[in-house]
Design a protein around this motif. Sequence first.
Motif, mmCIF file in Angstrom:
data_model
loop_
_atom_site.group_PDB
_atom_site.id
_atom_site.type_symbol
_atom_site.label_atom_id
_atom_site.label_comp_id
_atom_site.label_asym_id
_atom_site.label_seq_id
_atom_site.Cartn_x
_atom_site.Cartn_y
_atom_site.Cartn_z
ATOM 1 N N GLY A 221 0.821 -1.200 0.000
ATOM 2 C CA GLY A 221 0.000 0.000 0.000
ATOM 3 C C GLY A 221 0.856 1.251 0.000
ATOM 4 N N PRO A 222 0.202 2.415 0.080
ATOM 5 C CA PRO A 222 0.934 3.687 0.024
ATOM 6 C C PRO A 222 1.572 4.062 1.348
ATOM 7 C CG PRO A 222 -1.420 4.077 0.202
ATOM 8 C CD PRO A 222 -1.260 2.590 0.074
ATOM 9 N N THR A 223 2.491 5.006 1.278
ATOM 10 C CA THR A 223 3.060 5.602 2.481
ATOM 11 C C THR A 223 2.039 6.563 3.087
ATOM 12 O OG1 THR A 223 4.081 7.352 1.179
ATOM 13 C CG2 THR A 223 5.435 5.411 1.649
ATOM 14 N N GLY A 224 2.291 6.945 4.348
ATOM 15 C CA GLY A 224 1.468 7.971 4.965
ATOM 16 C C GLY A 224 0.185 7.483 5.591
ATOM 17 N N ILE A 225 0.000 6.165 5.650
ATOM 18 C CA ILE A 225 -1.208 5.641 6.283
ATOM 19 C C ILE A 225 -0.860 4.385 7.079
ATOM 20 C CG2 ILE A 225 -1.896 4.247 4.275
ATOM 21 C CD1 ILE A 225 -4.835 4.900 5.081
ATOM 22 N N GLY A 226 -1.456 4.285 8.243
ATOM 23 C CA GLY A 226 -1.306 3.106 9.076
ATOM 24 C C GLY A 226 -2.588 2.880 9.841
ATOM 25 N N VAL A 227 -2.585 1.871 10.686
ATOM 26 C CA VAL A 227 -3.793 1.493 11.409
ATOM 27 C C VAL A 227 -3.445 1.181 12.857
ATOM 28 C CG1 VAL A 227 -5.629 -0.237 11.623
ATOM 29 C CG2 VAL A 227 -4.954 0.598 9.358
ATOM 30 N N LEU A 228 -4.267 1.676 13.747
ATOM 31 C CA LEU A 228 -4.256 1.197 15.126
ATOM 32 C C LEU A 228 -5.553 0.461 15.372
ATOM 33 C CD1 LEU A 228 -3.144 1.012 18.035
ATOM 34 C CD2 LEU A 228 -4.392 3.132 18.517
ATOM 35 N N TYR A 229 -5.449 -0.828 15.677
ATOM 36 C CA TYR A 229 -6.589 -1.573 16.199
ATOM 37 C C TYR A 229 -6.534 -1.498 17.708
ATOM 38 C CZ TYR A 229 -8.832 -5.550 18.420
ATOM 39 O OH TYR A 229 -9.560 -6.329 19.273
ATOM 40 N N GLY A 230 -7.682 -1.249 18.322
ATOM 41 C CA GLY A 230 -7.772 -1.290 19.772
ATOM 42 C C GLY A 230 -9.106 -1.869 20.186
ATOM 43 N N LYS A 231 -9.132 -2.621 21.228
ATOM 44 C CA LYS A 231 -10.404 -3.129 21.742
ATOM 45 C C LYS A 231 -11.299 -1.941 22.093
ATOM 46 C CE LYS A 231 -8.740 -7.576 23.503
ATOM 47 N NZ LYS A 231 -8.469 -8.404 24.697
ATOM 48 N N GLN A 232 -12.552 -2.045 21.700
ATOM 49 C CA GLN A 232 -13.469 -0.921 21.852
ATOM 50 C C GLN A 232 -13.559 -0.436 23.294
ATOM 51 O OE1 GLN A 232 -17.210 -1.480 19.856
ATOM 52 N NE2 GLN A 232 -18.207 0.208 20.905
ATOM 53 N N SER A 233 -13.562 -1.360 24.237
ATOM 54 C CA SER A 233 -13.691 -0.977 25.645
ATOM 55 C C SER A 233 -12.516 -0.120 26.102
ATOM 56 C CB SER A 233 -13.801 -2.215 26.528
ATOM 57 O OG SER A 233 -12.652 -3.046 26.378
ATOM 58 N N LEU A 234 -11.345 -0.346 25.531
ATOM 59 C CA LEU A 234 -10.167 0.450 25.882
ATOM 60 C C LEU A 234 -10.191 1.808 25.186
ATOM 61 C CD1 LEU A 234 -7.423 -2.326 25.696
ATOM 62 C CD2 LEU A 234 -8.495 -1.396 27.741
ATOM 63 N N LEU A 235 -10.502 1.802 23.894
ATOM 64 C CA LEU A 235 -10.519 3.048 23.127
ATOM 65 C C LEU A 235 -11.558 4.030 23.660
ATOM 66 C CD1 LEU A 235 -10.224 1.590 19.506
ATOM 67 C CD2 LEU A 235 -8.452 2.843 20.733
ATOM 68 N N GLU A 236 -12.687 3.511 24.113
ATOM 69 C CA GLU A 236 -13.752 4.393 24.594
ATOM 70 C C GLU A 236 -13.330 5.172 25.834
ATOM 71 O OE1 GLU A 236 -17.027 1.693 24.969
ATOM 72 O OE2 GLU A 236 -17.826 2.212 22.973
ATOM 73 N N ASN A 237 -12.383 4.641 26.576
ATOM 74 C CA ASN A 237 -11.952 5.289 27.810
ATOM 75 C C ASN A 237 -10.634 6.034 27.665
ATOM 76 O OD1 ASN A 237 -14.009 4.477 29.902
ATOM 77 N ND2 ASN A 237 -13.470 2.454 29.113
ATOM 78 N N MET A 238 -10.229 6.290 26.429
ATOM 79 C CA MET A 238 -9.007 7.034 26.160
ATOM 80 C C MET A 238 -9.326 8.410 25.607
ATOM 81 S SD MET A 238 -6.881 3.886 24.405
ATOM 82 C CE MET A 238 -5.824 4.973 23.449
ATOM 83 N N GLU A 239 -8.491 9.374 25.935
ATOM 84 C CA GLU A 239 -8.608 10.710 25.373
ATOM 85 C C GLU A 239 -7.785 10.791 24.083
ATOM 86 O OE1 GLU A 239 -10.379 13.682 26.542
ATOM 87 O OE2 GLU A 239 -11.408 11.906 27.315
ATOM 88 N N PRO A 240 -8.208 11.593 23.121
ATOM 89 C CA PRO A 240 -7.452 11.711 21.869
ATOM 90 C C PRO A 240 -6.106 12.389 22.085
ATOM 91 C CG PRO A 240 -9.239 13.302 21.940
ATOM 92 C CD PRO A 240 -9.439 12.396 23.114
ATOM 93 N N LEU A 241 -5.149 12.014 21.258
ATOM 94 C CA LEU A 241 -3.831 12.648 21.299
ATOM 95 C C LEU A 241 -3.850 13.985 20.559
ATOM 96 C CD1 LEU A 241 -0.789 12.661 21.872
ATOM 97 C CD2 LEU A 241 -0.473 11.209 19.856
ATOM 98 N N GLU A 242 -4.569 14.035 19.435
ATOM 99 C CA GLU A 242 -4.693 15.251 18.637
ATOM 100 C C GLU A 242 -6.148 15.708 18.648
ATOM 101 O OE1 GLU A 242 -1.367 15.065 15.206
ATOM 102 O OE2 GLU A 242 -3.064 13.719 14.899
#
Length: 406
Positions: free
Chosen positions: A227-248
């Motif tokens: 695939g192209p440069t400049g793109i990636g993926v973070l998979y996270g369990k929904q229960s964990l992601l819901e309780n995290m604050e955004p970095l940006e």
Amino acid sequence: MSISAIRSQFPILDQEVNGHPLVYLDSAATSQKPIAVIEAMDRYYREYNSNIHRGVHTLGTRATDAFEGAREKIRAFIGAKSSKEIIYTRGTTAALNLVAHSYARAKLTEGDEIVITPMEHHANLIPWQQAAKATGATLKYIPLQEDGTIQLEAVRETVTDRTKIVAIAHVSNVLGTINPVKEIADIAHDNGAIIVVDGAQSTPHMKVDVQDLNADFFAFSGHKMSGPTGIGVLYGKQSLLENMEPLETGGEMIDFVDYYDSTWKELPWKFEAGTMPIAESVGLAAAIDFLQDIGLDAIHQHETALATYALERLETIEGIQIYGPRDRVGLVTFNLGDVHPHDVATVLDAEGIAVRAGHHCAQPLMKWLGVSSTARASFYLYNTTDEIDALVEGLKKTKEYFSDVL
């Protein structure tokens, strides 16, 4: 699909470098791109270039549908439960930094432990160093065996009830070691920790099922999987992601903004500030289709066979030192006597052969190996045994050129 048919899909391979047919053996750094990916991105720019989630006009709708359709394709590709668990990032490095900031810094306290290994790429090491410094947590290392593998007993001895995070590469970018992530995840969870997996070197080369691995977070990049440069993926369990604050923050990740406070959109968009890599998502979706048409099992078998063949051929060269276990993915890291790896790579380049030389963003591992740098030949679905033969002949010429130091 035959190897010749596969190679015909990669136009960059049909060229000469320094008067020789190109032999590209640096796919662990970045893979080449098939026509399908190039054309998919070109089609986006020619036919429906528009921003996403913002306009109600036709082009905006088409772009949004393609962007979110790619997210669903990624979800299925790695076996996530929901597309809410798929976060677009700039790449593996950005994904791991997101976890280290938004999860680790909020959860860790003084005396907690982060467990990693000496084989980690800097992208899965420095964020944890910084998180430890910021929170007072302790960074611990699982010891490696002589061949660069991990024994589960060593994991059990290192991970304790104070361990909160285990961060590990699925596959080493230097040794080619395939780590037993599923079993390590069990040990982490038994001790109340989460596991973060750097999948940059596994996702392009073998089937990945994040639910089967029971990974809490899993990161990978598009550019290493055709695939192209400049793109990636973070998979996270929904229960964990819901309780995290955004970095940006800012842009389309917001729900409501007032003078003194704001609220965020729901998953996955709360982690996707600003204009996203839209064309790149289209390219990544096309890359996934391409890889699945060939078959990840077939790709893995092809690369394993190439690695076995490469080991057998390279071991016939007197004075070569090869690092890592016999059971590995499609890469071989080595040194040729006292010849500096940069000199090895320069001579090989004169023969049209592209390999990597340096510390491979893994300086602690170089220290563990007792060297400052190495050369690395890495293979992908488009490489052949003839190209490995060319590598061997190129190394023989290198030996002749530097015979005074060998």
